[in-house]
Design a protein around this motif. Structure first.
Motif, PDB file in Angstrom:
ATOM      1  N   MET A   1       7.301  47.596 102.948  1.00  0.00           N
ATOM      2  CA  MET A   1       6.405  47.527 104.097  1.00  0.00           C
ATOM      3  C   MET A   1       7.225  47.544 105.374  1.00  0.00           C
ATOM      4  SD  MET A   1       3.085  47.195 104.750  1.00  0.00           S
ATOM      5  CE  MET A   1       2.430  46.353 103.323  1.00  0.00           C
ATOM      6  N   ARG A   2       6.932  48.509 106.254  1.00  0.00           N
ATOM      7  CA  ARG A   2       7.649  48.548 107.529  1.00  0.00           C
ATOM      8  C   ARG A   2       7.269  47.349 108.392  1.00  0.00           C
ATOM      9  NH1 ARG A   2      10.022  53.543 108.310  1.00  0.00           N
ATOM     10  NH2 ARG A   2       9.292  55.082 106.800  1.00  0.00           N
ATOM     11  N   THR A   3       8.244  46.794 109.078  1.00  0.00           N
ATOM     12  CA  THR A   3       7.958  45.723 110.023  1.00  0.00           C
ATOM     13  C   THR A   3       7.591  46.327 111.374  1.00  0.00           C
ATOM     14  OG1 THR A   3      10.284  45.543 110.628  1.00  0.00           O
ATOM     15  CG2 THR A   3       9.491  44.105 108.865  1.00  0.00           C
ATOM     16  N   PHE A   4       6.869  45.541 112.166  1.00  0.00           N
ATOM     17  CA  PHE A   4       6.490  45.985 113.502  1.00  0.00           C
ATOM     18  C   PHE A   4       6.392  44.792 114.431  1.00  0.00           C
ATOM     19  CE2 PHE A   4       1.649  46.338 112.220  1.00  0.00           C
ATOM     20  CZ  PHE A   4       1.737  45.153 111.528  1.00  0.00           C
ATOM     21  N   GLY A   5       6.563  45.078 115.708  1.00  0.00           N
ATOM     22  CA  GLY A   5       6.471  44.055 116.735  1.00  0.00           C
ATOM     23  C   GLY A   5       5.888  44.644 117.997  1.00  0.00           C
ATOM     24  N   VAL A   6       5.485  43.774 118.917  1.00  0.00           N
ATOM     25  CA  VAL A   6       4.745  44.200 120.107  1.00  0.00           C
ATOM     26  C   VAL A   6       5.328  43.537 121.346  1.00  0.00           C
ATOM     27  CG1 VAL A   6       2.504  44.059 121.281  1.00  0.00           C
ATOM     28  CG2 VAL A   6       2.600  44.641 118.851  1.00  0.00           C
ATOM     29  N   PRO A  61       9.495  40.581 114.782  1.00  0.00           N
ATOM     30  CA  PRO A  61       9.021  41.581 113.821  1.00  0.00           C
ATOM     31  C   PRO A  61       8.247  40.921 112.684  1.00  0.00           C
ATOM     32  CG  PRO A  61      11.396  41.234 113.587  1.00  0.00           C
ATOM     33  CD  PRO A  61      10.975  40.476 114.799  1.00  0.00           C
ATOM     34  N   HIS A  62       7.185  41.574 112.270  1.00  0.00           N
ATOM     35  CA  HIS A  62       6.339  41.075 111.180  1.00  0.00           C
ATOM     36  C   HIS A  62       6.035  42.218 110.215  1.00  0.00           C
ATOM     37  CE1 HIS A  62       5.459  37.135 113.020  1.00  0.00           C
ATOM     38  NE2 HIS A  62       5.411  37.790 114.180  1.00  0.00           N
ATOM     39  N   SER A  63       5.710  41.871 108.993  1.00  0.00           N
ATOM     40  CA  SER A  63       5.217  42.862 108.041  1.00  0.00           C
ATOM     41  C   SER A  63       3.723  42.729 107.823  1.00  0.00           C
ATOM     42  CB  SER A  63       5.948  42.731 106.698  1.00  0.00           C
ATOM     43  OG  SER A  63       5.805  41.427 106.168  1.00  0.00           O
ATOM     44  N   SER A  64       3.157  41.590 108.195  1.00  0.00           N
ATOM     45  CA  SER A  64       1.728  41.316 108.012  1.00  0.00           C
ATOM     46  C   SER A  64       0.976  41.481 109.326  1.00  0.00           C
ATOM     47  CB  SER A  64       1.539  39.885 107.485  1.00  0.00           C
ATOM     48  OG  SER A  64       0.226  39.431 107.705  1.00  0.00           O
ATOM     49  N   LEU A  65      -0.157  42.165 109.268  1.00  0.00           N
ATOM     50  CA  LEU A  65      -0.982  42.351 110.464  1.00  0.00           C
ATOM     51  C   LEU A  65      -1.528  41.017 110.958  1.00  0.00           C
ATOM     52  CD1 LEU A  65      -1.914  44.810 112.146  1.00  0.00           C
ATOM     53  CD2 LEU A  65      -4.064  44.747 110.867  1.00  0.00           C
TER      54      LEU A  65
END
Length: 391
Positions: A1-6, A61-65
């Motif tokens: 699962m790609r991580t994402f951050g804002v 960074p997170h992997s969970s929405l």
């Protein structure tokens, strides 16, 4: 699962008039002080921006929405609590409804920008939302950037939240996009083809002596192994920020699979991409957008549906599709922050009402997150010290 951050930028505003206040230095001082007292500032990240009338909240960074959504809301609540201590509030507005003469943040980077870009920099008070998604290498990152170019304009439409500029309705759903495009490297890019070509262009740009960091709509991050998508206004509703993050991660995953499979990038001319961005900026979800597959106008609802279909497999695998489907339906029905701002103004014709309404929506919405296990929207409490919540 790609991580994402804002990264979300906010205006610091007067709780009475709604006019922007140059209090970023004081908010950051309180942030540093709170870190010494409670350690919270090590968990929630606030950073300065170009102008003293704005502040930026950055997630990890997170992997969970659901985890990402919880930190987005925690950051907004925390930033607002510090602003209240300084006699202000924060508002998730892409531009200030009130006329304002910004006060520049002074450091070596921003001082150089003010010197180089003059009025463009002095007038620039805009708040955007930047989304980072992890990639395995620069080559994969460039493969992604080359394949998401045509899909970025619908993201502008979904995030529009800046109809007012200099005290008047601009007629645009996202005037921030228009103001931002005054920077010399802002906007869409040509395809790069390889990481080497990308880095060679970065070197060539640096050698001009004009820019040090490109303001492309999408780029490789300088500091993290991510691609950074930068087209969105800061969203009035935090749920819209979570939606954008889900869509961007799915776009990156879909593009990475296409790159690995050897599918050629769509070499749509950059001039056409600018037309798509203009349509999205001008009308948001209330006008026709350019279809990323045909590059011809179609209704916003149809184009958003095409975007959804394009990334549906990646959304399904991440467990995000039900939340995304519900959120897209809500936005197409109720509109974006732009419609909310115009409705608030329409009640009495007062710009202060626009800011007051935005302030309430920025941080007082209940914290919600999508629960893949149940397929429903679940409540998630944000655990902050009571002092921070009440200010």
């Amino acid at each position: 699962m790609r991580t994402f951050g804002v990264e979300e930028e906010f205006l610091i505003v007067s709780p009475d008039s709604g006019k922007p206040l140059p209090l970023a230095g004081e908010v950051l001082r309180l942030h540093e002080l709170d870190g010494q007292m409670t350690g919270l500032s090590r968990q929630l990240i606030l950073t300065p921006e170009l102008q003293q009338e704005q502040i930026e909240a950055v997630t990890h960074p997170h992997s969970s929405l659901s985890e990402l959504g919880a930190e987005i809301r925690a950051g907004r609540t925390y930033a607002d609590s510090l602003a209240q201590m300084a006699g202000a509030r924060i508002a998730a507005l892409g531009t200030s409804p009130h006329p304002v003469t910004p006060h520049a943040t002074s450091n070596s980077r921003y001082d150089a920008m003010m010197d180089m870009f003059a009025l463009t920099a002095r007038e620039q008070l805009t708040c955007g939302c930047h989304i980072h998604v992890s990639v395995s290498s620069d080559e994969e990152g460039i493969g992604v950037l080359d394949r998401i170019r045509g899909w970025l304009a619908p993201l502008i439409a979904l995030s529009t939240n800046s109809p007012f500029w200099n005290g008047a309705d601009s007629g645009y759903a996202s005037f921030r996009t228009q103001a931002w495009n005054r920077w010399p490297t802002a906007g869409p890019t040509d395809t790069f083809g390889s990481a080497q070509a990308y880095h060679e262009l970065m070197g060539d740009l640096l050698s001009t002596g004009v820019v040090t960091v490109p303001d492309f709509d999408a780029r490789l991050s300088r500091n993290y192994p991510t691609v950074e998508i930068r087209v969105a206004d800061v969203c009035l509703n935090p749920d819209d920020t979570v939606l954008l993050a889900a869509l961007v991660r799915a776009l990156v995953e879909t593009a990475a699979r296409e790159w690995k499979a050897g599918k050629p990038a769509d070499r749509i001319p950059t001039a056409l991409l600018r037309q798509g961005a203009f349509r999205a900026s001008r009308w948001g979800v209330r006008g026709d957008l350019l279809n990323p597959q045909t590059h011809r106008p179609d209704s916003a609802a149809y184009v958003i549906g095409v975007l959804h279909d394009h990334v549906r497999d990646a959304l399904d695998e991440a467990g995000d599709d039900a939340f995304v489907a519900d959120s897209l339906e809500r936005i197409l029905r109720d509109g974006t922050g732009t419609e909310q701002q115009r409705k608030a103004f329409g009640r009495r014709g007062q710009l202060s009402d626009v800011v007051a309404h935005a302030t309430s929506l920025t941080h007082q919405l209940p914290a919600t997150s999508y629960s893949p296990a149940s397929g429903k929207t679940a409540q998630k409490q944000i655990d902050l010290p009571q002092r921070m919540v009440t200010g």
